[in-house]
Design a protein around this motif. Structure first.
Motif, PDB file in Angstrom:
ATOM      1  N   SER A 183       0.817  -1.217   0.000  1.00 39.57           N
ATOM      2  CA  SER A 183       0.000   0.000   0.000  1.00 39.57           C
ATOM      3  C   SER A 183       0.851   1.267   0.000  1.00 39.57           C
ATOM      4  O   SER A 183       0.452   2.289  -0.569  1.00 39.57           O
ATOM      5  N   GLN A 184       2.037   1.210   0.625  1.00 36.45           N
ATOM      6  CA  GLN A 184       2.879   2.407   0.694  1.00 36.45           C
ATOM      7  C   GLN A 184       3.314   2.878  -0.690  1.00 36.45           C
ATOM      8  O   GLN A 184       3.350   4.082  -0.976  1.00 36.45           O
ATOM      9  N   THR A 185       3.648   1.923  -1.546  1.00 34.97           N
ATOM     10  CA  THR A 185       4.103   2.273  -2.896  1.00 34.97           C
ATOM     11  C   THR A 185       3.002   2.127  -3.935  1.00 34.97           C
ATOM     12  O   THR A 185       3.179   2.535  -5.089  1.00 34.97           O
ATOM     13  N   GLU A 186       1.873   1.563  -3.524  1.00 32.70           N
ATOM     14  CA  GLU A 186       0.767   1.290  -4.436  1.00 32.70           C
ATOM     15  C   GLU A 186       1.246   0.495  -5.653  1.00 32.70           C
ATOM     16  O   GLU A 186       0.869   0.773  -6.793  1.00 32.70           O
ATOM     17  N   GLN A 187       2.076  -0.485  -5.380  1.00 34.15           N
ATOM     18  CA  GLN A 187       2.571  -1.365  -6.430  1.00 34.15           C
ATOM     19  C   GLN A 187       2.283  -2.815  -6.101  1.00 34.15           C
ATOM     20  O   GLN A 187       2.169  -3.194  -4.928  1.00 34.15           O
ATOM     21  N   LEU A 188       2.153  -3.596  -7.167  1.00 33.10           N
ATOM     22  CA  LEU A 188       2.002  -5.035  -7.018  1.00 33.10           C
ATOM     23  C   LEU A 188       3.257  -5.701  -7.573  1.00 33.10           C
ATOM     24  O   LEU A 188       3.775  -5.292  -8.610  1.00 33.10           O
ATOM     25  N   GLU A 189       3.725  -6.730  -6.883  1.00 35.35           N
ATOM     26  CA  GLU A 189       4.910  -7.452  -7.316  1.00 35.35           C
ATOM     27  C   GLU A 189       4.554  -8.906  -7.591  1.00 35.35           C
ATOM     28  O   GLU A 189       3.964  -9.580  -6.751  1.00 35.35           O
ATOM     29  N   LEU A 190       4.919  -9.374  -8.780  1.00 40.88           N
ATOM     30  CA  LEU A 190       4.656 -10.758  -9.148  1.00 40.88           C
ATOM     31  C   LEU A 190       5.542 -11.690  -8.330  1.00 40.88           C
ATOM     32  O   LEU A 190       6.758 -11.593  -8.357  1.00 40.88           O
ATOM     33  N   GLN A 191       4.895 -12.602  -7.587  1.00 39.72           N
ATOM     34  CA  GLN A 191       5.630 -13.521  -6.723  1.00 39.72           C
ATOM     35  C   GLN A 191       5.616 -14.951  -7.244  1.00 39.72           C
ATOM     36  O   GLN A 191       6.469 -15.756  -6.861  1.00 39.72           O
ATOM     37  N   GLY A 192       4.638 -15.266  -8.079  1.00 42.52           N
ATOM     38  CA  GLY A 192       4.553 -16.625  -8.597  1.00 42.52           C
ATOM     39  C   GLY A 192       3.786 -16.653  -9.901  1.00 42.52           C
ATOM     40  O   GLY A 192       2.773 -15.967 -10.038  1.00 42.52           O
ATOM     41  N   LEU A 193       4.271 -17.423 -10.860  1.00 41.82           N
ATOM     42  CA  LEU A 193       3.595 -17.553 -12.151  1.00 41.82           C
ATOM     43  C   LEU A 193       3.849 -18.947 -12.703  1.00 41.82           C
ATOM     44  O   LEU A 193       4.997 -19.374 -12.823  1.00 41.82           O
ATOM     45  N   THR A 194       2.775 -19.673 -13.013  1.00 41.27           N
ATOM     46  CA  THR A 194       2.903 -20.998 -13.608  1.00 41.27           C
ATOM     47  C   THR A 194       2.054 -21.056 -14.868  1.00 41.27           C
ATOM     48  O   THR A 194       0.878 -20.685 -14.843  1.00 41.27           O
TER      49      THR A 194
END
Length: 244
Positions: A122-133
């Motif tokens: 929430s602080q940066t209002e960013q989403l980070e991809l942690q897993g992708l299959t």
């Protein structure tokens, strides 16, 4: 009695005729089977009995039973999926490894092309991809939008590692805490409807998961749908899971 073929002409050249002739040829013993009848849109139970003049056939609509069975099977399947995810989360360890394992489990259980999980800060209002299959079929066919220089699948192009909540569909899900179901990435009008709901979005990029939209999406024939869910813990959005 009535003639089966006159009453149900759609039975000709179907499993019904196949089973009827099989039981008739056996000359003894009765028959039983269940099958879906497309022309009627129902599931039928068929019981076949030999009689002096031929074969008697008794049909019963079992659609309600089949729906209940399918519902119970789906619930059991989802309960098993939930159990596997819970076990993975309880084990603890590196967050990236945990969430990557979760995507692998989800893909294994569901009939989908790919699944990705982003965490939200929430602080940066960013989403980070942690897993992708991505499914092997998706990798092999490469029949969607591709980047020739990188030879990436549509999913890989969509799944940017970092996404802003502004100007991306994944971000929209997190910001609005709403589920998106069956978003057709080849449907230009539907894409525009969602795009217009983005607040403070000033450019035409990043319509789908941060991917640059140069009409590749609208012009593609990929028939690729996206469903996304906000991940909420104690009323706080902690991420997004997306299924293709």
């Amino acid at each position: 009695g009535l003639c089966l073929w006159d009453e149900f002409p759609s039975f000709v050249n179907s499993i019904f005729e196949e089973e009827y002739r099989r039981v008739m040829a056996s000359e003894e013993g009765d028959g039983y089977f269940e099958a879906f009848e497309p022309s009627l849109g129902i599931w039928l139970e068929a019981r076949l009995f030999h009689n002096p003049s031929g074969l008697s056939v008794y049909l019963r609509d079992i659609s309600d039973r089949k729906r209940i069975e399918a519902d119970l099977l789906e619930r059991s399947h989802l309960a098993s999926l939930e159990s596997q995810i819970s076990k993975t989360l309880v084990k603890g360890g590196n967050l990236v490894h945990i969430l990557q394992k979760c995507t692998e489990i989800i893909l294994d259980y569901l009939d989908i092309l790919a699944v990705g999980i982003w965490t939200y800060t929430s602080q940066t209002e960013q989403l980070e991809l942690q897993g992708l299959t991505i499914s092997q079929g998706m990798k092999e066919t490469q029949n969607s939008i591709t980047d020739d220089s990188e030879n990436q699948t549509t999913i890989e192009l969509f799944s940017h590692h970092y996404l802003s909540v502004e100007g991306s569909l994944i971000g929209w899900i997190a910001k609005n805490r709403q589920t998106i179901k069956n978003f057709d990435v080849s449907d230009e009008d539907f894409g525009l409807d969602i795009y217009n709901q983005f607040s403070n979005t000033t450019d035409s990029h990043n319509l789908i998961c941060g991917m640059e939209s140069n009409n590749n999406i609208a012009n593609s024939k990929s028939n690729l749908n996206l469903t996304g869910y906000p991940l909420i813990v104690e009323s706080q959005v902690v991420g997004v899971v997306a299924l293709w």
